[in-house]
Design a protein around this motif. Structure first.
Motif, PDB file in Angstrom:
ATOM      1  N   LEU A  75       0.561  -5.812 -34.939  1.00  0.00           N
ATOM      2  CA  LEU A  75      -0.149  -5.086 -35.995  1.00  0.00           C
ATOM      3  C   LEU A  75      -1.663  -5.192 -35.828  1.00  0.00           C
ATOM      4  CD1 LEU A  75       1.863  -5.747 -39.290  1.00  0.00           C
ATOM      5  CD2 LEU A  75       1.395  -3.541 -38.216  1.00  0.00           C
ATOM      6  N   THR A  76      -2.125  -6.288 -35.236  1.00  0.00           N
ATOM      7  CA  THR A  76      -3.565  -6.450 -35.014  1.00  0.00           C
ATOM      8  C   THR A  76      -4.019  -5.815 -33.700  1.00  0.00           C
ATOM      9  OG1 THR A  76      -3.330  -8.585 -33.873  1.00  0.00           O
ATOM     10  CG2 THR A  76      -3.525  -8.641 -36.283  1.00  0.00           C
ATOM     11  N   GLY A  77      -3.083  -5.187 -32.990  1.00  0.00           N
ATOM     12  CA  GLY A  77      -3.421  -4.586 -31.704  1.00  0.00           C
ATOM     13  C   GLY A  77      -3.315  -5.546 -30.541  1.00  0.00           C
ATOM     14  N   LEU A 257      -4.807  -7.468 -42.194  1.00  0.00           N
ATOM     15  CA  LEU A 257      -4.199  -7.318 -40.870  1.00  0.00           C
ATOM     16  C   LEU A 257      -4.081  -5.851 -40.485  1.00  0.00           C
ATOM     17  CD1 LEU A 257      -1.349  -9.972 -40.562  1.00  0.00           C
ATOM     18  CD2 LEU A 257      -3.757 -10.123 -39.944  1.00  0.00           C
ATOM     19  N   TYR A 258      -3.675  -5.030 -41.428  1.00  0.00           N
ATOM     20  CA  TYR A 258      -3.604  -3.592 -41.151  1.00  0.00           C
ATOM     21  C   TYR A 258      -4.990  -3.047 -40.831  1.00  0.00           C
ATOM     22  CZ  TYR A 258       1.266  -3.098 -42.646  1.00  0.00           C
ATOM     23  OH  TYR A 258       2.625  -3.175 -42.734  1.00  0.00           O
ATOM     24  N   GLY A 261      -6.024  -4.111 -37.274  1.00  0.00           N
ATOM     25  CA  GLY A 261      -5.328  -3.325 -36.271  1.00  0.00           C
ATOM     26  C   GLY A 261      -5.787  -1.883 -36.241  1.00  0.00           C
ATOM     27  N   THR A 324       6.584  -0.130 -35.154  1.00  0.00           N
ATOM     28  CA  THR A 324       5.230  -0.673 -35.116  1.00  0.00           C
ATOM     29  C   THR A 324       4.511  -0.155 -33.877  1.00  0.00           C
ATOM     30  OG1 THR A 324       5.870  -2.684 -36.302  1.00  0.00           O
ATOM     31  CG2 THR A 324       3.859  -2.788 -35.000  1.00  0.00           C
ATOM     32  N   GLY A 328      -1.669  -0.946 -32.789  1.00  0.00           N
ATOM     33  CA  GLY A 328      -2.055  -1.721 -33.963  1.00  0.00           C
ATOM     34  C   GLY A 328      -2.259  -0.861 -35.195  1.00  0.00           C
ATOM     35  N   GLY A 329      -2.216  -1.509 -36.363  1.00  0.00           N
ATOM     36  CA  GLY A 329      -2.540  -0.842 -37.606  1.00  0.00           C
ATOM     37  C   GLY A 329      -1.410  -0.137 -38.299  1.00  0.00           C
TER      38      GLY A 329
END
Length: 381
Positions: A75-77, A257-258, A261, A324, A328-329
């Motif tokens: 999620l953070t890339g 976190l979103y 990412g 996912t 990310g994001g």
């Protein structure tokens, strides 16, 4: 517990890539899971037997825990290629240390080791600007090597009643059914409490996911009751998933976190402590890898350095199949669980059909490639 994950708001000004976006890929995964269950039931008469379903649940507990940590990372890339090797190392540490310092301290030592290793990864990434791929690739090799060195490539038996219970213990059949009913009610409550935030079309989609999750949970409870109860390892997985879901969807940290990412620089300018967030994420992945290592070791009855090989592959596959984005994001833990169950059922079906382990690896590789290609295609829309 799935339906509310895609409505968490990212801080203003951080783009439309965050949790507010409707993620159609989760529903594609859900349909794929339903099709796979139907195919499995047709191809193998024993697939839907209570004992086999409970066995599948036990088999996916540790990989599922790895996938939860991997979801946070992706999620953070980022990416974490070390979790499979860290799983093996922590299992070995528990087995070696338990006779010397006692099982409680051995368990604590292994969990602390996994967390510190994850924190180290985060520091390398944020302070020394080493790409996550390189840091964790080095860990993949080093931790597996240490596990082999510490044990001379041999399994180390676990000897303690606690380990026996953790590896094979179960929650009684009636209690398991009641627990599944409680979880189903919580899913319904979560949906009803948030349904006003959804538009008409999205409400329909969320209701389908909620009903599917409730039916699946209750069906598993009934099957587990007939099979003699729910394994303790499955309960641990459920508890950790619930905690992670709450953190990702009900806290400021989850929204951050979103944001990280989606656009790390915009997140930083909005006041998000990006470096701290990344360190916490990789520490969490290490912590969860150590828990998974403990579960695998107790299920096998020994600390085995060869386990966990390609465990990171299964985790990444589950996360990507669940929708996912590798960029990310975008993503949800609900989608990840669908991916975990899908891979677990696929592994079980291939085993029931006597497909060799080598061919199973080929199938997994094809699935990951297909999921990534689908992710890239849908991301352009």
């Amino acid at each position: 517990m799935f339906p509310k994950e895609a409505v968490t708001e990212a801080p203003a000004g951080l783009g439309e890539k965050g949790a507010l976006a409707i993620n159609w890929k989760n529903y594609t995964s859900l349909a794929g899971l339903a099709v796979l269950i139907a195919i499995s039931a047709i191809m193998s008469p024993t697939f839907l037997s209570p004992f086999n379903i409970v066995n599948v649940a036990t088999q996916i507990a540790a990989p599922g825990i790895l996938a939860v940590g991997m979801t946070f990372v992706i999620l953070t890339g980022g990416i974490d290629l070390s979790v499979g090797s860290l799983l093996a190392l922590t299992g070995v540490i528990v087995a070696i240390a338990a006779p010397v310092i006692g099982w409680p301290w051995a368990v604590l030592l292994a969990i602390l080791l996994g967390t510190v290793v994850g924190m180290f990864h985060g520091l390398c990434i944020t302070r020394f600007k080493v790409p996550p791929f390189i840091v964790t690739l080095a860990g993949l090799s080093a931790y597996k090597g240490l596990a082999l060195i510490f044990t001379s490539s041999a399994s180390v038996p676990l000897r303690a009643d606690f380990f026996d219970y953790l590896g094979a213990g179960r929650l009684g059949g009636t209690a398991a059914l009641l627990l599944s009913a409680v979880i189903a009610v919580l899913m319904l409550f979560n949906y009803l409490s948030a349904r006003k935030k959804y538009g008409t079309k999205e409400r329909t989609k969320k209701s389908i996911v909620t009903i599917s999750a409730m039916v699946g949970t209750l069906a598993f409870g009934l099957l587990a009751q007939e099979a003699g109860g729910v394994p303790i390892q499955v309960l641990i997985f459920v508890v950790l998933f619930a905690i992670a879901w709450f953190a990702l969807n009900k806290t400021v940290f989850g929204r951050e976190l979103y944001a990280i990412g989606g656009n790390p620089e915009a997140a930083r300018l909005a006041g998000v402590k990006v470096k701290r967030g990344l360190i916490i994420v990789y520490a969490t992945a290490g912590f969860l890898a150590s828990i998974a290592g403990l579960l695998v070791a107790t299920r096998l009855g020994s600390g085995t350095p060869q386990v966990g090989t390609l465990g990171e592959l299964d985790a990444i596959a589950a996360v990507v199949i669940g929708g996912t984005s590798l960029m990310g994001g975008v993503g949800t833990l609900g989608g990840t669980i669908i991916g975990v169950i899908l891979i677990g059922i696929l592994n079980n079906l291939l085993s029931l059909l006597n497909i060799t382990a080598d061919m199973q690896m080929v199938f997994k590789g094809a699935i990951i490639l297909g999921a990534v290609m689908l992710d890239a295609k849908l991301s352009k829309k």
